[in-house]
Design an enzyme around this catalytic site. Structure first.
Site, PDB file in Angstrom:
ATOM      1  N   HIS A  35      12.450 -18.268  -0.646  1.00  0.00           N
ATOM      2  CA  HIS A  35      13.646 -19.057  -0.680  1.00  0.00           C
ATOM      3  C   HIS A  35      13.740 -20.231  -0.090  1.00  0.00           C
ATOM      4  O   HIS A  35      14.523 -20.696   0.525  1.00  0.00           O
ATOM      5  CB  HIS A  35      14.707 -18.088  -0.054  1.00  0.00           C
ATOM      6  CG  HIS A  35      14.703 -16.804  -0.644  1.00  0.00           C
ATOM      7  ND1 HIS A  35      15.438 -16.375  -1.649  1.00  0.00           N
ATOM      8  CD2 HIS A  35      13.974 -15.626  -0.059  1.00  0.00           C
ATOM      9  CE1 HIS A  35      15.347 -14.962  -2.045  1.00  0.00           C
ATOM     10  NE2 HIS A  35      14.477 -14.488  -1.168  1.00  0.00           N
ATOM     11  N   THR A  80       0.805 -26.489 -53.887  1.00  0.00           N
ATOM     12  CA  THR A  80       2.005 -26.993 -53.571  1.00  0.00           C
ATOM     13  C   THR A  80       1.952 -27.801 -52.390  1.00  0.00           C
ATOM     14  O   THR A  80       0.926 -27.676 -51.565  1.00  0.00           O
ATOM     15  CB  THR A  80       3.082 -26.012 -53.508  1.00  0.00           C
ATOM     16  OG1 THR A  80       4.431 -26.495 -53.846  1.00  0.00           O
ATOM     17  CG2 THR A  80       3.125 -25.441 -52.348  1.00  0.00           C
ATOM     18  N   THR A  81       2.697 -28.787 -52.276  1.00  0.00           N
ATOM     19  CA  THR A  81       3.083 -29.670 -51.199  1.00  0.00           C
ATOM     20  C   THR A  81       2.771 -28.958 -50.007  1.00  0.00           C
ATOM     21  O   THR A  81       2.094 -29.488 -49.086  1.00  0.00           O
ATOM     22  CB  THR A  81       4.113 -30.721 -51.349  1.00  0.00           C
ATOM     23  OG1 THR A  81       4.249 -31.371 -52.413  1.00  0.00           O
ATOM     24  CG2 THR A  81       4.347 -31.365 -49.900  1.00  0.00           C
ATOM     25  N   SER A 101       7.645 -48.074  -3.578  1.00  0.00           N
ATOM     26  CA  SER A 101       8.986 -48.528  -3.616  1.00  0.00           C
ATOM     27  C   SER A 101       9.048 -50.285  -3.579  1.00  0.00           C
ATOM     28  O   SER A 101       8.269 -50.690  -3.129  1.00  0.00           O
ATOM     29  CB  SER A 101       9.771 -48.054  -2.610  1.00  0.00           C
ATOM     30  OG  SER A 101      11.254 -48.625  -2.608  1.00  0.00           O
ATOM     31  N   LYS A 153       6.659 -46.300   1.535  1.00  0.00           N
ATOM     32  CA  LYS A 153       6.790 -45.190   0.769  1.00  0.00           C
ATOM     33  C   LYS A 153       5.461 -44.698   0.228  1.00  0.00           C
ATOM     34  O   LYS A 153       4.873 -45.549  -0.304  1.00  0.00           O
ATOM     35  CB  LYS A 153       7.668 -45.230  -0.275  1.00  0.00           C
ATOM     36  CG  LYS A 153       9.158 -45.616   0.191  1.00  0.00           C
ATOM     37  CD  LYS A 153       9.646 -44.045   0.754  1.00  0.00           C
ATOM     38  CE  LYS A 153      10.029 -42.764  -0.088  1.00  0.00           C
ATOM     39  NZ  LYS A 153      10.941 -43.349  -1.292  1.00  0.00           N
ATOM     40  N   ARG A 154       5.017 -43.361   0.298  1.00  0.00           N
ATOM     41  CA  ARG A 154       3.910 -42.820  -0.451  1.00  0.00           C
ATOM     42  C   ARG A 154       4.525 -41.709  -1.492  1.00  0.00           C
ATOM     43  O   ARG A 154       4.509 -40.490  -0.760  1.00  0.00           O
ATOM     44  CB  ARG A 154       2.894 -42.523   0.502  1.00  0.00           C
ATOM     45  CG  ARG A 154       2.291 -43.553   1.107  1.00  0.00           C
ATOM     46  CD  ARG A 154       1.296 -43.289   2.213  1.00  0.00           C
ATOM     47  NE  ARG A 154       0.114 -42.410   1.710  1.00  0.00           N
ATOM     48  CZ  ARG A 154      -1.140 -42.692   2.096  1.00  0.00           C
ATOM     49  NH1 ARG A 154      -1.522 -43.537   2.905  1.00  0.00           N
ATOM     50  NH2 ARG A 154      -2.139 -41.669   1.770  1.00  0.00           N
ATOM     51  N   ASN A 155       4.971 -42.055  -2.601  1.00  0.00           N
ATOM     52  CA  ASN A 155       5.734 -41.074  -3.335  1.00  0.00           C
ATOM     53  C   ASN A 155       4.452 -40.184  -4.103  1.00  0.00           C
ATOM     54  O   ASN A 155       3.481 -40.832  -4.447  1.00  0.00           O
ATOM     55  CB  ASN A 155       6.512 -41.832  -4.348  1.00  0.00           C
ATOM     56  CG  ASN A 155       7.720 -42.715  -3.619  1.00  0.00           C
ATOM     57  OD1 ASN A 155       7.924 -42.173  -2.573  1.00  0.00           O
ATOM     58  ND2 ASN A 155       8.285 -43.568  -4.211  1.00  0.00           N
TER      59      ASN A 155
END
Length: 449
Positions: free
Chosen positions: A155, A107-108, A278, A284-286
């Protein structure tokens, strides 16, 4: 441009990999259907259920290159059925009447489910190889930085000293457990489907179960004890385990992302000149790779409820569940593999800023070592009394500034019991990492099976 990110020329490598696009491509999907039909014909030819010549012809022609995929798609649209158009196409390409014997007793859903499982097996092999590489990279970090002291955080706040090797070893052990889950799952998931219209194999008479057994031996798949047409717990387990495996990649990415923040700057994902953070802020060094992994992890995790919902399926056949699976199985594999591969890249070239780890140990002027002082005082005052005294001193330093050492020296209950040399030893973070190194050694002593 694709309508979905996995297929987008621009974005696809952020959400998938070439290996997974190949495995779940239309071409490979149809080929796996044909592989099942060919194996079924082979077995039935050997058993004398269909003519041997027809079986040989079906096997010879069961190649996706013989199928006109656009025409197949048009017929699927016209008939609202996926396999009947394929059977008609195969009848046309097979010589003589061989095409009349394809799909005998099937069957399928038998063909589609088993074809999917063949794709899943391919995909799991790719996941396993990438996961092993990620494990190796993380173990290398644990070994190299076994004794590199850094701030341990709870935390989100400074807690006690640990070592970076200890942190990386924790990642490694989680990866090991996930590799075990992926391996153990294969026995339950890599199981074929061949059971006929409602799962009873009635169309094949007494030969049905023997055909089923030999078919799955031919395909190298497990043979089910009973049909799983509407038992989709195996698919739910598959997606859940992939989500867990992807989750650990996301967890490591999140740690790197967090420790790359400017104020911390202890880790940085691989950087090369030309990588832009950016369009307006040149400095920026994201961490875009880690951010992408975290995002992909969310998408994979969000699919788990959908897979579990599919366990509640209707009677002996439920196309609603199958249609949903058709959308998400390939997607989850693509995204999971992308996340793992990206973390192989990150951990393989991770920048570890040891000087900043050392600097941050003293960011709170000794407060990091409050437990060591409290435990030292406990021998003379008892633990609770020592806690109260050290707590009061720490809160004063936290609010009003100064150093914990100076505040301790000024407190009469402390100075009467601890010398300056003793306080100095208690405030030395490198001497208060417990058994961190031994735990690293335990993790590294066990190779991935």
């Amino acid at each position: 441009m694709g309508a979905y990110v996995i297929d987008s020329v621009l974005f696809r490598d952020q959400f998938g990999t070439e290996a997974m696009r190949r495995i779940f491509s239309d071409e490979n999907t149809v080929q796996r259907w044909l592989d099942v039909e060919a194996a079924l014909a082979k077995v039935q030819g050997e058993m004398g259920i269909i003519p041997a010549a027809a079986a040989a012809e079906i096997q010879r022609r069961s190649q996706v290159r013989n199928i006109d995929l656009p025409a197949l798609k048009a017929e699927m649209d016209r008939t609202a059925h996926p396999i009947v158009p394929l059977l008609r196409a195969m009848k046309q390409v097979c010589e003589g009447d061989a095409g009349e014997y394809i799909h005998w007793g099937a069957t399928t859903q038998d063909i589609m489910d088993t074809g999917t499982i063949l794709q899943v097996r391919e995909a799991l092999d790719e996941i396993d190889a990438s996961y092993r590489k990620l494990f190796e990279n993380v173990c290398a970090l644990a070994a190299r930085y076994r004794d590199q002291v850094m701030v341990g955080r709870s935390h989100g706040q400074h807690a006690l000293p640990i070592t970076f090797g200890f942190k990386a070893a924790g990642w490694a052990e989680e990866l090991r457990r996930n590799a075990q889950r992926l391996r153990q799952m294969r026995e339950r998931v890599l199981v074929g489907q061949f059971s006929g219209a409602v799962g009873t194999l009635a169309a094949l008479g007494e030969a049905g179960m023997a055909v089923q057994q030999r078919l799955f031996e031919e395909l190298g798949l497990g043979c089910p004890a009973i049909t799983w047409h509407t038992s989709r717990d195996n698919v739910a387990e598959l997606i859940s385990v992939l989500a867990i495996a992807c989750g650990t990649a996301g967890k490591i990415a999140h740690e790197v992302f967090s420790l790359q923040k400017t104020e911390t700057a202890e880790l940085e994902e691989p950087f090369a000149l030309g990588k832009v953070g950016s369009s307006t802020m040149p400095h920026k060094r994201n961490p875009p790779v880690c951010e992408g992994v975290i995002a992909v992890n969310r998408l994979v995790r969000a699919t788990v409820p959908l897979a579990i919902e599919g366990i509640v399926a209707d009677h002996e056949r439920d196309k609603v569940v199958l249609q949903a699976e058709r959308e998400y199985i390939g997607r989850v594999f693509a995204m999971t593999h992308a996340a793992i591969q990206k973390m192989v890249f990150v951990t393989g070239g991770l920048s570890v800023r040891t000087q900043n780890m050392e600097r941050n140990l003293y960011a709170q002027n000794g407060l990091l070592m409050s437990e060591a002082v409290m435990m030292g005082l406990s021998e003379a005052l008892g633990r609770q009394e020592a806690h109260e005294i050290v707590y009061g001193i720490c809160m004063d330093v936290f609010e009003n500034g100064g150093s914990l050492k100076d505040a301790l020296m000024r407190h009469p209950d402390v100075s009467a019991r601890l010398s300056e040399a003793q306080i100095d030893r208690m405030l030395a973070p490198h001497g208060y990492v417990g058994h961190a190194g031994a735990f690293v050694d335990q993790v590294l002593a066990n190779p991935l099976d």
